[in-house]
Design a protein around this motif. Structure first.
Motif, PDB file in Angstrom:
ATOM      1  N   SER A  46       0.810  -1.214   0.000  1.00 13.89           N
ATOM      2  CA  SER A  46       0.000   0.000   0.000  1.00 13.89           C
ATOM      3  C   SER A  46       0.847   1.269   0.000  1.00 13.89           C
ATOM      4  O   SER A  46       0.314   2.375  -0.092  1.00 13.89           O
ATOM      5  N   GLY A  47       2.165   1.136   0.095  1.00 13.48           N
ATOM      6  CA  GLY A  47       3.040   2.281  -0.058  1.00 13.48           C
ATOM      7  C   GLY A  47       3.348   2.613  -1.506  1.00 13.48           C
ATOM      8  O   GLY A  47       3.998   3.625  -1.793  1.00 13.48           O
ATOM      9  N   ASP A  48       2.855   1.794  -2.420  1.00 17.37           N
ATOM     10  CA  ASP A  48       3.070   1.996  -3.852  1.00 17.37           C
ATOM     11  C   ASP A  48       1.881   2.757  -4.438  1.00 17.37           C
ATOM     12  O   ASP A  48       0.737   2.328  -4.307  1.00 17.37           O
ATOM     13  N   MET A  55       8.051   6.916   5.700  1.00 14.32           N
ATOM     14  CA  MET A  55       7.257   7.968   5.069  1.00 14.32           C
ATOM     15  C   MET A  55       6.506   7.442   3.843  1.00 14.32           C
ATOM     16  O   MET A  55       5.364   7.832   3.583  1.00 14.32           O
ATOM     17  N   GLN A  56       7.142   6.557   3.107  1.00 17.98           N
ATOM     18  CA  GLN A  56       6.498   6.006   1.916  1.00 17.98           C
ATOM     19  C   GLN A  56       5.222   5.250   2.264  1.00 17.98           C
ATOM     20  O   GLN A  56       4.181   5.436   1.616  1.00 17.98           O
ATOM     21  N   VAL A  57       5.293   4.417   3.288  1.00 21.34           N
ATOM     22  CA  VAL A  57       4.131   3.600   3.656  1.00 21.34           C
ATOM     23  C   VAL A  57       3.119   4.397   4.475  1.00 21.34           C
ATOM     24  O   VAL A  57       1.937   4.480   4.129  1.00 21.34           O
ATOM     25  N   GLY A  88       6.591   8.733  14.827  1.00 25.53           N
ATOM     26  CA  GLY A  88       5.707   9.710  15.450  1.00 25.53           C
ATOM     27  C   GLY A  88       5.436  10.894  14.537  1.00 25.53           C
ATOM     28  O   GLY A  88       4.317  11.408  14.469  1.00 25.53           O
ATOM     29  N   MET A  89       6.461  11.321  13.832  1.00 25.96           N
ATOM     30  CA  MET A  89       6.321  12.408  12.860  1.00 25.96           C
ATOM     31  C   MET A  89       5.313  12.036  11.778  1.00 25.96           C
ATOM     32  O   MET A  89       4.445  12.836  11.402  1.00 25.96           O
ATOM     33  N   SER A  90       5.396  10.808  11.294  1.00 25.43           N
ATOM     34  CA  SER A  90       4.475  10.381  10.230  1.00 25.43           C
ATOM     35  C   SER A  90       3.037  10.326  10.732  1.00 25.43           C
ATOM     36  O   SER A  90       2.101  10.670  10.011  1.00 25.43           O
TER      37      SER A  90
END
Length: 253
Positions: free
Chosen positions: A64-66, A111-113, A157-159
């Motif tokens: 799902s990161g794609d 970050m991608q996912v 946590g940032m994401s």
């Protein structure tokens, strides 16, 4: 049967919180497209949900990161079930690491996912919901680590904090189409993964004001409320389900 005739996508649903959300949606009548990056988990989870009935659940494995796969998820839901009503962007990864030595590849994968996957799945879903003209519900899985700092989870946590800002931003973009956008932020939760840690449950029993970590049912019940018609006037919000932990925020040793 709150979700009779509704079609839902749930990502990261091969086990844990995502599985329980998918199971409960199906049990209340939804037709569910269940996603997990692991093909075996996706197939087995879907089969378990179908066996329990009464809703429908079909698997679609993939990352799902794609971005292309996010678009394919929406297309498959419409192709199989004829429409789309609910998207639960639950898939995410946690990569612990000290800030001073955290590797770029870990940062960008998180970050991608967690961010990219959610953003572009929401985008593809919102286009479909706009086209249908009958509204819908988007739900993102955040975390208490998006509210309170946690050791070795700066990137994660940032994401998660960013997902809550994304939900607020989409209120401006999507409310005109009758689309709600919210997040659920779990605290410590007993899952197959966390229960592999021998001291996890005992540690979080002590640290959680309510005296226990959450179960997957605790999180799923909150999630189903936010995507149901009962919450049709709630949007841009984050519902923290943590037994009170963020109020005092003691960290584990």
């Amino acid at each position: 049967m709150r979700f009779a005739e509704k079609v839902a996508i749930v990502t990261g649903a091969g086990q844990g919180i995502g599985f329980e959300i998918a199971r409960r949606l199906a049990s209340e009548g939804a037709q569910v497209l269940l996603n997990d990056v692991d093909t075996r988990l996706a197939d087995e989870a879907s089969a378990r949900i179908r066996d329990q009935g009464p809703g429908t659940c079909q698997p679609l494995a993939g990352d799902s990161g794609d971005v292309a796969f996010c678009q394919a998820l929406v297309g498959e839901a419409v192709a199989r079930f004829g429409r789309l009503d609910i998207v639960v962007a639950n898939a995410g990864i946690t990569l612990f690491g000290d800030f001073l030595t955290y590797p770029p590849e870990s940062f960008f994968r998180v970050m991608q996912v967690n961010l990219g996957g959610t953003f572009f799945l929401a985008q593809a879903a919102a286009r479909q919901l706009q086209q249908q003209g009958s509204g819908g519900a988007l739900l993102f899985t955040s975390s208490v680590t998006g509210h309170q700092a946690h050791k070795q989870l700066a990137a994660y946590g940032m994401s998660k904090a960013a997902l809550e800002m994304l939900a607020k931003s989409l209120v401006i973009e999507l409310s005109a189409y009758g689309i709600t956008v919210n997040t659920v932020a779990p605290g410590a939760t007993l899952t197959a993964r966390t229960q592999q840690e021998p001291t996890y449950e005992a540690t979080w029993q002590k640290l959680t004001p309510m005296g226990r970590p959450a179960t997957v049912a605790d999180i799923a019940q909150a999630a189903l409320f936010l995507v149901s018609d009962d919450a049709r006037h709630i949007t841009g919000q984050s519902l923290v389900v943590d037994g009170g932990w963020t109020s005092i925020s003691p960290g584990p040793e």
